[in-house]
Write a protein that holds these residues in place. Structure first.
Motif, mmCIF file in Angstrom:
data_model
loop_
_atom_site.group_PDB
_atom_site.id
_atom_site.type_symbol
_atom_site.label_atom_id
_atom_site.label_comp_id
_atom_site.label_asym_id
_atom_site.label_seq_id
_atom_site.Cartn_x
_atom_site.Cartn_y
_atom_site.Cartn_z
ATOM 1 N N GLU A 23 23.622 8.279 -39.974
ATOM 2 C CA GLU A 23 23.607 7.085 -40.829
ATOM 3 C C GLU A 23 25.032 6.573 -41.009
ATOM 4 O O GLU A 23 25.634 6.657 -42.078
ATOM 5 N N PHE A 24 25.560 5.978 -39.941
ATOM 6 C CA PHE A 24 26.976 5.645 -39.914
ATOM 7 C C PHE A 24 27.324 4.436 -40.781
ATOM 8 O O PHE A 24 28.469 4.305 -41.217
ATOM 9 N N VAL A 25 26.370 3.584 -41.065
ATOM 10 C CA VAL A 25 26.633 2.485 -42.005
ATOM 11 C C VAL A 25 26.898 3.062 -43.390
ATOM 12 O O VAL A 25 27.811 2.620 -44.100
ATOM 13 N N LEU A 26 26.130 4.060 -43.768
ATOM 14 C CA LEU A 26 26.332 4.703 -45.071
ATOM 15 C C LEU A 26 27.637 5.493 -45.104
ATOM 16 O O LEU A 26 28.297 5.553 -46.142
ATOM 17 N N VAL A 27 28.014 6.067 -43.956
ATOM 18 C CA VAL A 27 29.310 6.744 -43.886
ATOM 19 C C VAL A 27 30.424 5.738 -44.156
ATOM 20 O O VAL A 27 31.365 6.017 -44.903
ATOM 21 N N GLY A 28 30.294 4.546 -43.572
ATOM 22 C CA GLY A 28 31.291 3.503 -43.820
ATOM 23 C C GLY A 28 31.367 3.112 -45.285
ATOM 24 O O GLY A 28 32.456 2.914 -45.833
ATOM 25 N N LEU A 29 30.221 3.005 -45.926
ATOM 26 C CA LEU A 29 30.189 2.695 -47.358
ATOM 27 C C LEU A 29 30.854 3.806 -48.168
ATOM 28 O O LEU A 29 31.613 3.546 -49.104
ATOM 29 N N ASN A 30 30.581 5.051 -47.785
ATOM 30 C CA ASN A 30 31.218 6.184 -48.460
ATOM 31 C C ASN A 30 32.731 6.165 -48.275
ATOM 32 O O ASN A 30 33.473 6.526 -49.196
ATOM 33 N N VAL A 31 33.201 5.728 -47.117
ATOM 34 C CA VAL A 31 34.638 5.620 -46.875
ATOM 35 C C VAL A 31 35.256 4.598 -47.833
ATOM 36 O O VAL A 31 36.343 4.815 -48.381
ATOM 37 N N VAL A 32 34.552 3.483 -48.055
ATOM 38 C CA VAL A 32 35.045 2.463 -48.982
ATOM 39 C C VAL A 32 35.138 3.042 -50.396
ATOM 40 O O VAL A 32 36.160 2.886 -51.082
ATOM 41 N N TYR A 33 34.088 3.723 -50.842
ATOM 42 C CA TYR A 33 34.102 4.333 -52.173
ATOM 43 C C TYR A 33 35.209 5.381 -52.279
ATOM 44 O O TYR A 33 35.877 5.485 -53.305
ATOM 45 N N LEU A 34 35.396 6.164 -51.224
ATOM 46 C CA LEU A 34 36.452 7.168 -51.205
ATOM 47 C C LEU A 34 37.817 6.497 -51.337
ATOM 48 O O LEU A 34 38.676 6.967 -52.088
ATOM 49 N N ALA A 35 38.018 5.391 -50.619
ATOM 50 C CA ALA A 35 39.304 4.691 -50.677
ATOM 51 C C ALA A 35 39.576 4.146 -52.081
ATOM 52 O O ALA A 35 40.705 4.229 -52.580
ATOM 53 N N VAL A 36 38.545 3.612 -52.721
ATOM 54 C CA VAL A 36 38.722 3.096 -54.089
ATOM 55 C C VAL A 36 39.068 4.248 -55.036
ATOM 56 O O VAL A 36 39.976 4.130 -55.867
ATOM 57 N N ALA A 37 38.375 5.363 -54.901
ATOM 58 C CA ALA A 37 38.657 6.518 -55.758
ATOM 59 C C ALA A 37 40.057 7.058 -55.502
ATOM 60 O O ALA A 37 40.772 7.432 -56.450
ATOM 61 N N ALA A 38 40.478 7.108 -54.244
ATOM 62 C CA ALA A 38 41.830 7.582 -53.917
ATOM 63 C C ALA A 38 42.882 6.637 -54.496
ATOM 64 O O ALA A 38 43.918 7.084 -54.997
ATOM 65 N N PHE A 39 42.604 5.339 -54.463
ATOM 66 C CA PHE A 39 43.510 4.357 -55.057
ATOM 67 C C PHE A 39 43.649 4.602 -56.566
ATOM 68 O O PHE A 39 44.756 4.583 -57.104
ATOM 69 N N ILE A 40 42.534 4.854 -57.223
ATOM 70 C CA ILE A 40 42.570 5.121 -58.666
ATOM 71 C C ILE A 40 43.359 6.402 -58.948
ATOM 72 O O ILE A 40 44.208 6.434 -59.846
#
Length: 125
Positions: A98-115
């Protein structure tokens, strides 16, 4: 920068709240039938509910400590925990193709890392 961090935390808290409410209160068979919920077929009910409760706690931990000024260090700590959660989600969705969901998880991870970076190093409370 402070405003950007508050916006990021608010958006991630909203995502966390939505996912947490769904995983905590929607029956597992309905989650499995929903788009992106197929992973719940491979997990027990207790595990899914536990993830839901953790996401609800993350929604609170991203906003409330800073808002009330009590233990505001919990905001970046919660963001780091969210990064770890997203790594697990990426592994799970990746194994299922489910690589579309992996991409979404990457976005959430990036936002969390930014915070986490912003609140630990740039604009701590």
């Amino acid at each position: 920068m402070n405003l950007a961090l508050w916006i990021a935390a608010g958006l991630l808290a909203a995502v966390s709240l939505g996912g947490g409410l769904t995983k905590t209160f929607v029956p597992k068979h309905k989650l499995a039938a929903a788009q992106g919920g197929g992973w719940t077929d491979d997990a027990g009910v207790g595990f899914v509910k536990t993830l839901g409760v953790l996401e609800l706690l993350a929604a609170v931990g991203l906003i409330l400590p800073a808002l009330v000024g009590i233990a505001p260090v919990m905001v970046p700590v919660t963001a780091v925990c969210w990064v770890l959660l997203m790594i697990g989600a990426m592994i799970t969705h990746g194994r299922r193709g489910e690589f579309v969901l992996v991409g979404l998880n990457v976005v959430y991870l990036a936002v969390a890392a930014f915070i986490a970076w912003g609140r630990f190093a740039v604009v701590p409370f």
